[in-house]
Design a protein around this motif. Structure first.
Motif, mmCIF file in Angstrom:
data_model
loop_
_atom_site.group_PDB
_atom_site.id
_atom_site.type_symbol
_atom_site.label_atom_id
_atom_site.label_comp_id
_atom_site.label_asym_id
_atom_site.label_seq_id
_atom_site.Cartn_x
_atom_site.Cartn_y
_atom_site.Cartn_z
ATOM 1 N N MET A 129 -33.779 -35.543 93.701
ATOM 2 C CA MET A 129 -34.335 -36.812 93.229
ATOM 3 C C MET A 129 -35.325 -36.537 92.102
ATOM 4 N N TYR A 130 -35.257 -37.339 91.069
ATOM 5 C CA TYR A 130 -36.178 -37.200 89.946
ATOM 6 C C TYR A 130 -37.274 -38.251 90.074
ATOM 7 N N ASP A 131 -38.521 -37.801 90.073
ATOM 8 C CA ASP A 131 -39.675 -38.693 90.219
ATOM 9 C C ASP A 131 -39.744 -39.637 89.020
ATOM 10 N N PRO A 132 -39.768 -40.978 89.249
ATOM 11 C CA PRO A 132 -39.831 -41.932 88.135
ATOM 12 C C PRO A 132 -41.029 -41.710 87.219
ATOM 13 N N SER A 133 -42.178 -41.323 87.785
ATOM 14 C CA SER A 133 -43.347 -41.081 86.931
ATOM 15 C C SER A 133 -43.109 -39.906 86.000
ATOM 16 N N HIS A 134 -42.376 -38.904 86.471
ATOM 17 C CA HIS A 134 -42.041 -37.762 85.617
ATOM 18 C C HIS A 134 -41.068 -38.188 84.516
ATOM 19 N N HIS A 190 -46.144 -33.001 84.556
ATOM 20 C CA HIS A 190 -44.977 -33.847 84.836
ATOM 21 C C HIS A 190 -43.713 -33.266 84.197
ATOM 22 N N ARG A 202 -42.610 -30.135 86.034
ATOM 23 C CA ARG A 202 -41.965 -30.436 87.323
ATOM 24 C C ARG A 202 -40.567 -31.011 87.134
ATOM 25 N N LEU A 203 -40.387 -31.816 86.080
ATOM 26 C CA LEU A 203 -39.047 -32.342 85.807
ATOM 27 C C LEU A 203 -38.118 -31.214 85.385
ATOM 28 N N GLN A 206 -33.991 -48.809 88.556
ATOM 29 C CA GLN A 206 -35.116 -48.925 89.477
ATOM 30 C C GLN A 206 -35.852 -50.257 89.291
#
Length: 290
Positions: free
Chosen positions: A1-6, A36, A39-40, A76
């Motif tokens: 899963m990819y964090d939306p904030s990232h 960010h 991490r992505l 989203q």
């Protein structure tokens, strides 16, 4: 899963090609932006940017991530609106610079209308200077336009280099005034063209003036003269004027989103459209020429 904030941070860096500018846009520390992105990149197992102390560029994998990130965030938002039952309504007066007429802005606006069918979107296409004036006068709710780099107004979508463009067969005589194709006042590119030529001490003349970008492009394609134009938005059929003709450098220009000072009933719709444009900002830029 990819964090939306990232993903949002990734898009901001991709559009500005600057970790510093992305941090300002998002209201984050530069170290958080870097975290960010890192991490992505860890999540994808790929390097998304090539960067050094002087520049930031998308890698091939970064270019691929642009489309994925945009679609993930759009879906989203649609899911959130569906399950929370929040539907935007009202009249939204949106102004866009002529520069975007030939880009994918219509496609972005079509997507916004599809997602928010109860918003009455009213589009005004004008010169950037006029749009900023109308926004200040309360006649518009949101503007997508140019500004000089030193101008503090607006939220940066991207910044670009201004270049001289014209027909490929165009030839300039060093002993004659430079023929200019320009918008009328208060055109920003018009003013920057005049200033650069005057600093160089090179004479010029106006070969064509029009408030219509299509008319200016037609004049340039006919070989009537040269235009100062964003490097990232060069229209088909026109090319950069070769350096051998000795035209001066024009500097840079910013493309920004600017909200009205007054809070209006359309503010939520304006915020939503601004988010859509920022998410799709890279699509507004043409592949760079030259």
């Amino acid at each position: 899963m990819y964090d939306p904030s990232h993903l949002r941070t990734f898009l901001a860096v991709a559009q500005t090609l600057s970790f510093t500018q992305a941090a300002r846009r998002l209201g984050l520390r530069q170290s958080t932006v870097s975290q960010h992105v890192r991490r992505l990149e860890d999540a994808t197992g790929r390097q998304l940017f090539s960067r050094d102390t002087h520049s930031v560029e998308l890698t091939e994998d970064g270019e691929a991530m642009l489309g994925f990130a945009r679609r993930i965030l759009e879906v989203q938002e649609q899911a959130s609106a569906f399950f929370t039952g929040t539907r935007l309504r009202g009249r939204l007066r949106f102004g866009a610079s002529e520069d975007f007429v030939l880009t994918r802005l219509p496609e972005i606006l079509e997507g916004f209308r599809h997602d928010h069918p109860e918003v009455d979107l009213e589009l005004t296409v004008e010169l950037s200077g006029i749009l900023h004036e109308q926004l200040a006068a309360g006649k518009l709710d949101l503007v997508l336009a140019k500004r000089r780099p030193e101008d503090p107004r607006g939220e940066l979508v991207w910044h670009d280099e201004l270049v001289w463009i014209g027909a490929e067969r165009l030839r300039l005589d060093a002993d004659r005034p430079v023929p200019l194709i320009v918008f009328p006042p208060p055109g920003i590119t018009r003013a920057l063209a005049f200033e650069s030529l005057e600093r160089q001490g090179r004479p010029w003349r106006i070969a064509c003036t029009s408030g219509s970008l299509s008319a200016l492009i037609a004049a340039a394609r006919a070989g009537l003269g040269v235009m100062a134009h964003s490097r990232g938005l060069i229209p088909p059929g026109l090319v950069r004027v070769p350096d051998r003709f000795g035209l001066p450098e024009l500097g840079r220009v910013d493309f920004v989103l600017d909200h009205g000072v007054r809070r209006t009933a359309a503010q939520s719709a304006a915020d939503a459209l601004a988010s859509t444009i920022l998410a799709g900002g890279v699509r507004l830029q043409r592949r760079r020429s030259g």
